[in-house]
Design an enzyme around this catalytic site. Structure first.
Site, PDB file in Angstrom:
ATOM      1  N   GLU A 126     -10.799  -5.658   2.755  1.00  0.00           N
ATOM      2  CA  GLU A 126     -11.438  -4.756   3.706  1.00  0.00           C
ATOM      3  C   GLU A 126     -12.637  -4.092   3.032  1.00  0.00           C
ATOM      4  O   GLU A 126     -12.504  -3.649   1.897  1.00  0.00           O
ATOM      5  CB  GLU A 126     -10.468  -3.676   4.182  1.00  0.00           C
ATOM      6  CG  GLU A 126     -11.114  -2.787   5.244  1.00  0.00           C
ATOM      7  CD  GLU A 126     -10.202  -1.670   5.761  1.00  0.00           C
ATOM      8  OE1 GLU A 126      -9.091  -1.485   5.240  1.00  0.00           O
ATOM      9  OE2 GLU A 126     -10.635  -0.988   6.697  1.00  0.00           O
ATOM     10  N   GLY A 266      -7.603   4.317  -2.327  1.00  0.00           N
ATOM     11  CA  GLY A 266      -6.204   4.694  -2.539  1.00  0.00           C
ATOM     12  C   GLY A 266      -5.259   3.518  -2.432  1.00  0.00           C
ATOM     13  O   GLY A 266      -4.457   3.266  -3.333  1.00  0.00           O
ATOM     14  N   ALA A 267      -5.342   2.783  -1.338  1.00  0.00           N
ATOM     15  CA  ALA A 267      -4.426   1.673  -1.110  1.00  0.00           C
ATOM     16  C   ALA A 267      -4.907   0.863   0.085  1.00  0.00           C
ATOM     17  O   ALA A 267      -5.806   1.295   0.804  1.00  0.00           O
ATOM     18  CB  ALA A 267      -3.012   2.186  -0.852  1.00  0.00           C
ATOM     19  N   GLU A 269      -3.663  -1.829   3.383  1.00  0.00           N
ATOM     20  CA  GLU A 269      -2.544  -2.172   4.259  1.00  0.00           C
ATOM     21  C   GLU A 269      -2.377  -3.660   4.567  1.00  0.00           C
ATOM     22  O   GLU A 269      -1.820  -4.006   5.618  1.00  0.00           O
ATOM     23  CB  GLU A 269      -2.715  -1.411   5.576  1.00  0.00           C
ATOM     24  CG  GLU A 269      -3.890  -1.875   6.475  1.00  0.00           C
ATOM     25  CD  GLU A 269      -5.190  -1.086   6.321  1.00  0.00           C
ATOM     26  OE1 GLU A 269      -5.399  -0.476   5.252  1.00  0.00           O
ATOM     27  OE2 GLU A 269      -5.995  -1.097   7.264  1.00  0.00           O
ATOM     28  N   ASN A 270      -2.821  -4.574   3.697  1.00  0.00           N
ATOM     29  CA  ASN A 270      -2.684  -6.010   3.940  1.00  0.00           C
ATOM     30  C   ASN A 270      -1.308  -6.356   4.522  1.00  0.00           C
ATOM     31  O   ASN A 270      -0.302  -5.851   4.075  1.00  0.00           O
ATOM     32  CB  ASN A 270      -2.844  -6.776   2.623  1.00  0.00           C
ATOM     33  CG  ASN A 270      -3.968  -6.240   1.782  1.00  0.00           C
ATOM     34  OD1 ASN A 270      -5.099  -6.219   2.209  1.00  0.00           O
ATOM     35  ND2 ASN A 270      -3.649  -5.757   0.590  1.00  0.00           N
ATOM     36  N   GLU A 303      -0.167   3.602   4.628  1.00  0.00           N
ATOM     37  CA  GLU A 303      -0.328   2.140   4.624  1.00  0.00           C
ATOM     38  C   GLU A 303       0.774   1.482   5.442  1.00  0.00           C
ATOM     39  O   GLU A 303       0.533   0.519   6.171  1.00  0.00           O
ATOM     40  CB  GLU A 303      -0.340   1.582   3.200  1.00  0.00           C
ATOM     41  CG  GLU A 303      -1.368   2.201   2.254  1.00  0.00           C
ATOM     42  CD  GLU A 303      -2.787   2.284   2.802  1.00  0.00           C
ATOM     43  OE1 GLU A 303      -3.176   1.419   3.615  1.00  0.00           O
ATOM     44  OE2 GLU A 303      -3.499   3.237   2.427  1.00  0.00           O
ATOM     45  N   GLU A 325      -8.141   4.262  11.386  1.00  0.00           N
ATOM     46  CA  GLU A 325      -8.045   5.235  10.289  1.00  0.00           C
ATOM     47  C   GLU A 325      -7.776   6.655  10.786  1.00  0.00           C
ATOM     48  O   GLU A 325      -6.940   7.365  10.229  1.00  0.00           O
ATOM     49  CB  GLU A 325      -9.290   5.181   9.408  1.00  0.00           C
ATOM     50  CG  GLU A 325      -9.462   3.862   8.637  1.00  0.00           C
ATOM     51  CD  GLU A 325      -8.270   3.485   7.772  1.00  0.00           C
ATOM     52  OE1 GLU A 325      -7.386   4.337   7.541  1.00  0.00           O
ATOM     53  OE2 GLU A 325      -8.212   2.319   7.320  1.00  0.00           O
TER      54      GLU A 325
END
Ligand code: TRP
Ligand code: ZN
Length: 874
Positions: A126, A266-267, A269-270, A303, A325
């Protein structure tokens, strides 16, 4: 500017994709210094597209090794290749395209696409990283079924992971092995993920509300498994919460998380394979603070929640980023509110919004939560899209009410499951479910800027009528000179002079100005406005200090109790700033000290107490001034800190002594006690008295290696004590934590936050410290991010802070444009400062503009900073 101007992309130019990809088979062959990626795309012309177009695939930094069309080599006359596109000229309406590319993950320091971190392979796609892996229709409205085969050396990379379910694996004769994954859900390319490495895994399981058993796995670098217990608890907590609060159940049979040390954000979400910054996974009481523990829970929840708000229902294009988001931030905020303290969570969210997002809204980068143009989408992962976006969702929930909100969410998820949609579809779902007209409300998606809510009132004693006059305005923002009135929900109540609540209501302001009349009011009431911060606006109402003192003690909304105290300190601080500027003595009213003492002695919720006694940040105060006066703000705030500490020192010392040794447990009462105790220590150490500084050192030494909350709180104060104590503490901390990257980040951050003279020079020296690594985003954010937040030093009047930041940004921009642009953002606000500083910042921005090669990311910020003239602030 010497660079070729990158082009601006407009929402109004959106066209549906000319081609669709029914399925893709990816084949990764991973080696030490390169990787071979073969992609087989099964394509068809989009029946919904009108014109017959060539097939234009996006691809960057890829070496083409071969190209097949329907299984046969594609003749050179049938395609063209540039550094960003592979175009197949007039291919058949249904076709299979196979590309084979060589890529170089080990030299990829942009951390976008396929790269190496800590010796393992991982991906970040992303928003537009997938095109750095293979040629593709790398846009979120192209959703595809993915199968992925990964082959690599078995000893070095025993784990080979991708999205969905593992369905085949095997070994080769040369020590290599392979695994094949299949994701049963269609997804856009930005949700693709791959990990290959030698990792430790914690496994657990979760039984869903419908009785399905889900395997949960958290992968970390070898040796860190013990630090994943908290993260695993958080996963289960988040999964249950989403079932209960939103009726959302997990869909795959396995949910994997991998933590990596090098990550831009931060992370991510795949689908079925989230990739996290280690900062939001690893925790032990010795090395992570209470704040870290809470952040870990909230990022894991965030996530996880994306699986519905983002993955099952995704964005049509990147202008819709807030669709996922803003909504997911709202969901994680509600999760934190339900599982910790609703009031403290709201206070923290609002403080952050009002210092960071309000500033963005008042800058040349101001944009609506659904922007209508951008140069580089990576620059739009902003506080506006995320945090103001969440406020907009919250306002919808307030306007339609809890039950309707849930109905609207259910309708949104069921109606759009498996598709890529816009914010319009989201609002429509809520309109239909609630039967409430949100036509005017949509302006929150398209108009930028922070509205100002001006409130005046009138009490008619004879008629016993109280009238509130609400008027709104919104400052001009780039490209938007005049704004239409917003639909603003104002949750409020009226208190009588004894502090009893007379009435409570939800007012809806839709016009520029409106009167709201309350009858049967027997005395002049005090309004408690914007309870729980029901709209992201600047409230202007001429509260007397007495009225604020009364709200502080009696408001039924604890958020507004704290808000009253906060406004009381803001008023005092602004008066002190003014006095200091005019060379007069700064005075602290006794009524403020009494109010804070009242809170200290009477507030049973210690976490809330800690929030109620923390002063507004310098950043927040800066946002209230037409010309930011860095030094006066600092001096005024430091003076108030000292005065409060002096007045409350006995109470604070007693509290600190009572709670000096709170054992580590992750629960709210313990966190609350530690927060209040450390707030006390911070105030006491502000007094510059030997005795208190020794208490700080004592706490530090007792806590070091045992409790990070107490360690870092003490060190945060000790870094401001000139001399031996500071050096001793910093050295001891370094000795303790030199091998722990995350703990060392705090060491860098605290030094860069110091108030002491020479901090700028010290930061410059730390850039050369052997433990510092400019390629690692966490290190850069810790050191340079803390430095730019340290106003007196970053804005040093000799310009050294700006020079240091600019040098660093230019260095980073050569390998990681996303991080470079993030670090540069504080300079975008240069016009808010005095003339001398404006000039110094402007010089640095021009220096960047004159560089031969800068990234589109940095270009966009510099260009907007220098060319967009903001209307002067109120
Ligand atoms: N979607 C991620 C989130 O949950 C954001 C993100 C992660 C991201 N990594 C990124 C955005 C890299 C841009 C670049 O908020
Ligand atoms: Zn997100």
């Amino acid at each position: 500017m010497s660079t070729l101007q990158p082009k601006t992309i407009y929402l109004r130019d959106y066209q549906p994709p000319a081609w669709l990809i029914d399925q893709v088979a990816l084949d990764f062959d991973l080696y030490e210094d390169y990787a071979i990626v073969t992609a087989t795309l099964t394509l068809q012309r989009n029946p919904a597209a009108t014109v017959m177009e060539d097939l234009v695939l996006m691809g960057e930094e890829l070496e083409l090794l071969s190209l097949l069309l329907d299984g046969k080599p594609c003749p050179v006359t049938r395609y063209t290749l540039t550094t960003t596109q592979l175009t197949l000229l007039a291919p058949p309406s249904r076709c299979v395209v196979t590309t084979k590319a060589r890529i170089y993950p080990h030299t990829n320091k942009a951390l976008s696409g396929l790269y190496q971190s800590g010796g393992n392979f991982c991906t970040q796609c992303e928003p537009e990283g997938f095109r750095r892996i293979t040629w593709f229709l790398d846009r979120p409205d192209v959703m595809t079924l993915f199968t992925t085969k990964i082959t690599a050396d078995k000893a070095r990379y025993p784990y080979l992971l991708s999205n969905g379910n593992r369905f085949a694996e095997g070994e080769l004769t040369d020590g290599r092995h392979w695994v094949q994954w299949q994701d049963p859900f269609k997804k856009p390319s930005y949700l693709f993920a791959l990990v290959a490495g030698d990792l430790d895994c914690r496994e657990d399981f979760f039984v869903t509300q419908s009785g399905r058993r889900i395997v949960l796995q958290i992968y970390v670098d070898k040796g860190y498994q013990a630090q994943t217990a908290h993260a695993m608890q958080a996963v289960k907590k988040a999964m249950r919460w989403d079932e209960v609060r939103f009726g959302r159940e997990y869909d795959l049979n396995i949910y994997m998380i991998v933590a990596v040390g090098d990550f831009n954000m931060g992370a991510m979400e795949n689908k079925g394979l989230n990739i996290f910054n280690t900062k939001y996974i690893l925790a032990s009481p010795q090395s992570a603070s209470d704040r870290d523990y809470i952040n870990i829970e909230s990022v894991i929840a965030h996530e996880y929640f994306h699986n519905w708000s983002g993955n099952r229902v995704t964005c049509r294009d990147w202008f819709q980023l807030s669709l996922k988001e803003g909504l997911t931030i709202y969901r994680d905020q509600e999760f934190t509110a339900d599982t910790t303290s609703r009031t403290v969570e709201r206070i923290d969210a609002v403080d952050y919004l009002r210092s960071a997002q309000f500033a963005e809204d008042a800058s040349p980068m101001a944009h609506p939560i659904r922007p209508d143009s951008f140069v580089e989408i990576n620059n739009f992962y902003t506080n506006t899209v995320y945090n103001k976006g969440a406020e907009v969702i919250r306002m919808i929930a307030t306007l339609v009410g809890e039950a309707n909100f849930r109905k609207g969410m259910d309708l949104y998820f069921s109606r759009h499951d498996g598709s890529a949609v816009t914010t319009e579809e989201f609002v429509c779902a809520h309109e239909e479910a609630s039967k409430i007209d949100l036509q005017q409300f949509r302006l929150w998606y398209t108009q930028a800027g922070t509205p100002v809510l001006h409130v005046t009132d009138h009490y008619d004693a004879a008629k016993q009528i109280y009238t509130l006059t609400l008027r709104q305005s919104c400052p001009a923002t780039p490209g938007q000179a005049d704004k239409k009135p917003f639909h603003i929900p104002i949750v409020m109540g009226l208190l009588d002079q004894a502090g009893h609540e007379l009435q409570a209501a939800l007012l809806q302001l839709k016009e520029t100005e409106n009167n709201f009349v309350f009858s049967g009011i027997s005395e002049q009431p005090i309004p408690s406005l914007l309870r729980e911060f029901s709209a992201p606006v600047r409230l202007e109402y001429a509260y007397t200090d007495d009225a604020l003192a009364l709200l502080l003690r009696h408001d039924t909304d604890p958020f507004n109790q704290r808000e009253a105290g906060f406004q009381l300190t803001v008023n005092t601080l602004l008066r002190m700033v003014q006095a200091y500027r005019e060379g007069e003595a700064m005075t602290v009213p006794q009524s403020l000290l009494d109010a804070l003492q009242y809170v200290f002695r009477n507030q049973p919720d210690k976490w809330l107490l800690a929030r109620m006694l923390s002063l507004p940040s310098e950043k927040y105060l800066a946002g209230l001034m037409r010309v930011v006066d860095v030094d006066s703000i600092h001096v005024a705030r430091e003076t108030l800190l000292t005065e409060v500490a002096r007045f409350l020192q006995e109470d604070m010392l007693a509290f600190w002594q009572q709670h000096r040794d709170v054992p580590f447990v992750f629960d709210v009462p313990t966190i609350a006690a530690r927060a209040a105790k450390n707030m006390c220590l911070d105030y006491l150490m502000q007094l510059g008295v030997d005795e208190y500084q020794r208490l700080g050192l004592q706490q530090f030494q007792l806590a070091l290696g045992k409790d990070m909350t107490d360690t870092s709180a003490a060190l945060a104060a000790l870094v401001n004590v000139p001399g031996e104590m500071r050096d001793t503490a910093l050295e001891a901390y370094y000795q303790q934590w030199q091998d722990n990257a995350l703990a060392l980040d705090k060491w860098f951050a605290l030094q860069a936050s110091a108030k002491l003279p020479g901090t700028g020079e010290h930061v410059k020296a730390l850039l050369q410290h052997p433990a510092f690594d400019i390629k690692n985003p966490n290190k850069v954010y810790a050191l340079m991010g803390s430095f730019t937040a340290n106003a007196i030093h970053f804005h040093a009047i000799d310009g050294s802070g700006y020079q240091l930041l600019t040098d660093t940004v230019l260095t980073i921009d050569r390998f990681n444009p996303q991080v470079a642009a993030r670090m540069l953002k504080p300079m975008v606000e240069w016009r808010n400062y005095d003339e001398a500083r404006q000039q110094l910042m402007c010089q640095q921005l021009q220096r960047i503009a004159a560089e031969k090669k800068i990234s589109p990311d940095v270009f966009e910020l510099v260009n907007k900073s220098l060319t967009i003239q903001m209307a002067s602030r109120a």
